[in-house]
Design a protein around this motif. Structure first.
Motif, PDB file in Angstrom:
ATOM      1  N   ARG A   1       0.792  -1.221   0.000  1.00 19.44           N
ATOM      2  CA  ARG A   1       0.000   0.000   0.000  1.00 19.44           C
ATOM      3  C   ARG A   1       0.825   1.272   0.000  1.00 19.44           C
ATOM      4  O   ARG A   1       0.267   2.358  -0.050  1.00 19.44           O
ATOM      5  CB  ARG A   1      -0.901   0.014   1.243  1.00 19.44           C
ATOM      6  CG  ARG A   1      -1.985  -1.044   1.231  1.00 19.44           C
ATOM      7  CD  ARG A   1      -3.070  -0.683   0.240  1.00 19.44           C
ATOM      8  NE  ARG A   1      -4.214  -1.566   0.318  1.00 19.44           N
ATOM      9  CZ  ARG A   1      -5.326  -1.417  -0.384  1.00 19.44           C
ATOM     10  NH1 ARG A   1      -5.441  -0.416  -1.214  1.00 19.44           N
ATOM     11  NH2 ARG A   1      -6.333  -2.273  -0.267  1.00 19.44           N
ATOM     12  N   SER A   2       2.116   1.152   0.075  1.00 19.41           N
ATOM     13  CA  SER A   2       2.949   2.345   0.156  1.00 19.41           C
ATOM     14  C   SER A   2       4.228   2.151  -0.647  1.00 19.41           C
ATOM     15  O   SER A   2       4.576   1.041  -1.038  1.00 19.41           O
ATOM     16  CB  SER A   2       3.293   2.666   1.610  1.00 19.41           C
ATOM     17  OG  SER A   2       4.106   1.643   2.167  1.00 19.41           O
TER      18      SER A   2
ATOM     19  N   LEU B   1       1.358   6.793  -0.460  1.00 16.59           N
ATOM     20  CA  LEU B   1       0.385   5.839   0.052  1.00 16.59           C
ATOM     21  C   LEU B   1      -0.667   5.623  -1.022  1.00 16.59           C
ATOM     22  O   LEU B   1      -1.256   6.586  -1.542  1.00 16.59           O
ATOM     23  CB  LEU B   1      -0.271   6.373   1.326  1.00 16.59           C
ATOM     24  CG  LEU B   1      -1.267   5.448   2.040  1.00 16.59           C
ATOM     25  CD1 LEU B   1      -0.548   4.194   2.548  1.00 16.59           C
ATOM     26  CD2 LEU B   1      -1.924   6.194   3.197  1.00 16.59           C
TER      27      LEU B   1
ATOM     28  N   GLU C   1       1.092  11.505  -1.921  1.00 15.95           N
ATOM     29  CA  GLU C   1       2.540  11.474  -2.166  1.00 15.95           C
ATOM     30  C   GLU C   1       3.166  12.752  -1.621  1.00 15.95           C
ATOM     31  O   GLU C   1       2.656  13.858  -1.831  1.00 15.95           O
ATOM     32  CB  GLU C   1       2.845  11.333  -3.660  1.00 15.95           C
ATOM     33  CG  GLU C   1       4.326  11.290  -3.956  1.00 15.95           C
ATOM     34  CD  GLU C   1       4.687  10.327  -5.073  1.00 15.95           C
ATOM     35  OE1 GLU C   1       5.897  10.090  -5.259  1.00 15.95           O
ATOM     36  OE2 GLU C   1       3.774   9.813  -5.738  1.00 15.95           O
TER      37      GLU C   1
ATOM     38  N   TRP D   1       7.673   9.781  -0.256  1.00 15.78           N
ATOM     39  CA  TRP D   1       6.891   8.679   0.303  1.00 15.78           C
ATOM     40  C   TRP D   1       5.468   8.800  -0.223  1.00 15.78           C
ATOM     41  O   TRP D   1       4.927   9.904  -0.368  1.00 15.78           O
ATOM     42  CB  TRP D   1       6.889   8.734   1.823  1.00 15.78           C
ATOM     43  CG  TRP D   1       5.995   7.712   2.474  1.00 15.78           C
ATOM     44  CD1 TRP D   1       6.283   6.411   2.746  1.00 15.78           C
ATOM     45  CD2 TRP D   1       4.654   7.927   2.936  1.00 15.78           C
ATOM     46  NE1 TRP D   1       5.213   5.788   3.334  1.00 15.78           N
ATOM     47  CE2 TRP D   1       4.194   6.700   3.473  1.00 15.78           C
ATOM     48  CE3 TRP D   1       3.799   9.038   2.942  1.00 15.78           C
ATOM     49  CZ2 TRP D   1       2.920   6.559   4.004  1.00 15.78           C
ATOM     50  CZ3 TRP D   1       2.523   8.893   3.470  1.00 15.78           C
ATOM     51  CH2 TRP D   1       2.106   7.657   4.002  1.00 15.78           C
TER      52      TRP D   1
ATOM     53  N   TRP E   1       8.339   4.296  -1.251  1.00 15.58           N
ATOM     54  CA  TRP E   1       9.230   5.405  -0.948  1.00 15.58           C
ATOM     55  C   TRP E   1      10.391   5.402  -1.926  1.00 15.58           C
ATOM     56  O   TRP E   1      10.673   4.398  -2.579  1.00 15.58           O
ATOM     57  CB  TRP E   1       9.741   5.346   0.497  1.00 15.58           C
ATOM     58  CG  TRP E   1      10.504   4.103   0.872  1.00 15.58           C
ATOM     59  CD1 TRP E   1      10.018   3.023   1.530  1.00 15.58           C
ATOM     60  CD2 TRP E   1      11.890   3.816   0.586  1.00 15.58           C
ATOM     61  NE1 TRP E   1      11.001   2.076   1.694  1.00 15.58           N
ATOM     62  CE2 TRP E   1      12.159   2.546   1.128  1.00 15.58           C
ATOM     63  CE3 TRP E   1      12.910   4.506  -0.049  1.00 15.58           C
ATOM     64  CZ2 TRP E   1      13.418   1.944   1.025  1.00 15.58           C
ATOM     65  CZ3 TRP E   1      14.168   3.919  -0.150  1.00 15.58           C
ATOM     66  CH2 TRP E   1      14.415   2.650   0.390  1.00 15.58           C
TER      67      TRP E   1
END
Length: 805
Positions: A260-261, A314, A322, A312, A263
């Protein structure tokens, strides 16, 4: 204005009428079964039951939404195919003219095992045309390896890069630079130099931007799309390069994709050097007197950027967030060593001659930091969404500095001067964009944007004092300045498609507030204005793989601060500059018509364009004092550019791709400052021939040749020149390691000549780049840091970006 409103109303009615007849019979939205992220790059097919060839093919939009229209009655199966995912096949679908089937979320399952053993290698098209832009494919240009966006654009029609590395497009440097849709930290050529070529996926050149985009820039917007990761896990790339000019660049980028994320972290250390030899001749007349000089010497320029960035994000089912930050030190320097020989002739006296050595050092740099927050929410799968973004940039310790030393031939200082301009800069930008599907394929886009730029600083100057042997500040030359520009913008765009037609009509309103405050008496200015900027884009898909599109946009170029600074600065002992606080914006009408036809793997594209500009801003040069010229910005009048861009892409044999890009246009400038409105015109042209040879499974050879024709300016002309480049690339370790060796200007034929002639001034400048320039680049990528496989697709049934069958 009434006629314009009637035309826009009619176009809107046509779009809505056509679009209302084209509601998709089958639609859905592609998502990753594990992460839930939208998939915007898969092949979607529709098969009639019992047949092995698809009757329809389409691609999802950036939200993953796809749709089919004009499907005959019958039973069908929908299939989705994407490398790295299991093939999806739907249950049988019974389609009729009245039925509307919504498949909802179509979940694609990632494969547990990779497909590394199966490899399909294909060359991407160098140039792809879309509704409101053309896309330059970065990976197809080996000459850009180890360089920046400038090196990639150098092989693009209508782009010129001069001896100092400055970029112009269709004869103008008035373009905006964006990176992934966000404004660059820097402007113009300097912004393009900051982006490493190894991190660029492609470059969008938007010559007739829609009302959604900023109106600034007479020739449009250059948007750099960087490479993205798309599979789970850690991915990365490292690029290192160096040249015989001592150019050095190193950059890296690491990405981590979770369910879900995600970076990323990256950085670069870049010193892009230019080296050249210059020859200059100048003659200024003062009645019966004259002052002449000629000079020659060498110069070294550097555009540098030392920075780090991180971000980063999501990815939820319907919401994306973002956050990115970046900071570092960047700018440019220019050092020049010239030998001057001057002669002064005063009526009735003998000529007086002298020789000097002049050294000039120049720097314009700053420490910068910026941050961006982007938030998007999808209300449904039909494209109903809301997006918001906030951008802030601070530039501190900003310094513009120039030092001039005048020495005799033995190296003893005879004179000297320097100036300092210190400031800080703030840029703020906020956007709110809303998209509402209406009916069929029609949609309404609307939004608001606020942007603000602030610069505050002071200027001081010092001259050499022979008695003390020091540079001493001149109190009378000290000036302070404050500049702020704020824009409030709203826009609305109505677009839609019907069968083979797609259209888009937009309107943008902008309120501009500018304030210039200076310590110089009577030089402060405050201006307010509200303006309306329309845009129209229409396209049609003709039979036999032919495409036609027409576009219009109305734009402006607002004066930058340095255009208006009302005090004199010295570039060197022979040239000074002063701003004009009363300079007005330029206004540009831009028209384009593009025609394309495909012949299997071959393609021909022609673009007819016309641009008219009111209140053209140009730097004018006049005599100032004995031997010294003064440059100032002025609204010189109007200019017109009418021409044709032609691109022919051929694939004669399997191992050879060749592309010929030509550009010819008639340029006319009307100098309304001259008595009687002096006119100058020229036929400008350039030709680029690009060849890519496949020497083996992992080896490529590229050979380019370019010819740039002559051109006129308000006060003179530039001569023609040509050059040729060659590069070879070899890949190792399953294409993860790439080495590229490039030789630029292999025949040492590039020779830049600029000639300014007026009734009382003649200035001839000749610049030849240092020879040779050889560049070596080593690149390494690991894990899934590769381009999306299906981004190489080109659906010849798809008319434009966003159009679906």
């Amino acid at each position: 204005m009434n006629k314009l409103c009637m035309l826009l109303t009619f176009c809107l009615w046509c779009v809505m009428s056509y679009a209302g007849q084209d509601d998709p019979q089958v639609k859905g939205r592609l998502i990753d079964a594990e992460s839930g992220a939208a998939i915007d790059f898969a092949d979607v097919f529709l098969f009639r039951t019992g047949e092995t060839q698809p009757v329809k093919q389409t691609f999802p939009d950036k939200s993953g939404v796809f749709g089919f229209t004009d499907v005959s009655d019958g039973n069908y199966t929908l299939m989705v195919r994407l490398v790295g995912y299991d093939i999806y096949a739907s249950q049988p679908l019974q389609i009729t003219a009245q039925a509307r089937i919504n498949l909802g979320e179509v979940r694609l399952k990632p494969l547990e095992t990779g497909l590394a053993e199966v490899e399909v290698v294909a060359e991407k098209r160098q140039l792809v045309y879309k509704l409101d832009k053309k896309v330059v494919e970065a990976s197809s240009n080996m000459m850009g390896s180890g360089g920046s966006a400038v090196d990639i654009l150098e092989n693009t029609p209508s782009i010129r890069v001069d001896a100092e590395g400055e970029v112009t497009f269709r004869g103008s440097s008035g373009f905006l630079v964006y990176i992934d849709g966000k404004p660059s930290i820097f402007t113009g050529t300097q912004a393009l130099e900051q982006v490493p070529a190894g991190q660029i996926e492609n470059i969008e050149i938007i010559t007739t931007p829609s009302a959604k985009h900023d109106t600034e820039g007479d020739v449009g917007i250059i948007n750099i799309i960087t490479k993205k990761h798309f599979l789970k896990g850690l991915s990365g790339m490292v690029n290192l390069s160096g040249s015989t000019w001592l150019t050095r660049r190193g950059d890296f980028l690491l990405n981590q994709q979770n369910n879900r994320s995600h970076w990323f972290i990256g950085g670069q250390w870049s010193d892009k050097l230019t080296r050249s030899h210059s020859e200059k001749q100048s003659t200024t007349l003062y009645g019966a007197d004259s002052f002449s000089w000629d000079a020659d010497g060498s110069s070294v320029g550097n555009r540098f950027n030392h920075s780090l960035k991180a971000g980063w994000g999501l990815d939820l089912d319907k919401t994306d967030l973002e956050i990115t930050v970046e900071g570092g030190h960047g700018g440019r320097t220019h050092d020049e060593d010239m030998d001057y020989r001057e002669t002064q002739l005063v009526s009735g006296q003998s000529p007086v001659s002298a020789q000097y050595k002049n050294r000039n050092e120049f720097e314009n740099s700053e420490d910068f930091g910026q941050g961006t927050i982007q938030l998007g929410h999808r209300f449904n799968e039909e494209g109903h969404q809301l997006e918001a973004s906030f951008y802030y940039k601070y530039g501190g310790n900003s310094l513009e500095y120039s030092l001039n030393e005048l020495n005799d031939m033995q190296g003893n200082r005879q004179d000297g001067m320097c100036y300092y301009e210190s400031e800080y800069r703030k840029t703020l930008r906020g956007n709110l964009d809303y998209t509402l599907p209406l009916f069929g394929k029609a949609k309404l886009e609307a939004g608001y944007q606020y942007s603000s730029y602030l610069e505050d600083g002071d200027y001081e100057m010092a001259w050499w004092n022979p008695s003390t042997g020091q540079l001493e500040k001149q109190p009378e030359a000290y000036n302070t300045f404050y500049f702020r520009e704020a824009l409030n913008s709203v826009y609305a765009i109505l677009s839609g498609s019907w069968k083979q037609m797609e259209a888009q009509v937009g309107l943008r309103g902008e309120h501009t507030y500018t304030r210039l405050t200076s310590s110089i008496p009577d030089a402060s200015r405050t201006n307010k204005r509200f303006e309306v900027f329309p845009s129209v884009h229409v396209g049609y898909n003709l039979p036999h793989e032919q495409r036609l599109q027409v576009a219009y946009s109305y734009r402006t170029t607002r004066p930058q601060l340095w255009f208006m600074e009302p005090y004199i600065t010295y570039n060197d002992f022979y040239s000074a500059v002063i701003g004009n606080p009363d300079i007005r914006p330029e206004y540009i009408n831009s028209f384009e018509m593009n025609y394309r036809k495909a012949f299997g793997e071959n393609q021909v594209s022609a673009t007819l364009f016309h641009r008219s500009r009111k209140d053209k801003i140009e730097r004018l040069r006049v005599p100032y004092t004995e031997g010294v010229t003064l440059d100032s910005m002025a609204n010189v009048g109007r200019d017109y550019s009418t021409g044709l861009e032609l691109s022919v892409s051929l694939h004669p044999v399997r191992w050879w791709n060749t592309t010929v890009n030509g550009n010819v246009y008639h340029y006319l400038v009307k100098n309304e400052l001259s008595a009687g409105g002096k006119k100058e015109s020229s036929t400008n042209y350039d030709i680029l021939w690009n060849n890519l040879f496949t020497l083996g499974k992992y080896t490529r050879l590229q050979l380019d040749g370019s010819f740039v024709g002559p051109s006129v300016t308000t006060q003179g002309r530039t001569d023609s020149y040509w050059y040729a480049n060659v590069a070879v690339r070899h890949q190792l370790f399953d294409r993860r390691l790439t080495a590229t060796l490039a030789f630029k200007d292999i025949f040492r034929s590039a020779y830049y000549v600029n000639d300014i002639q007026t009734s009382d001034l003649r200035l001839l400048t000749k610049i030849r780049p240092r020879y040779p320039q050889i560049l070596l680049t080593i690149s390494y990528t690991f894990n899934s840091f590769k381009s999306k496989a299906s981004q190489e697709k080109e659906d010849r049934n798809e008319l434009f970006e966003g159009a679906r069958n």
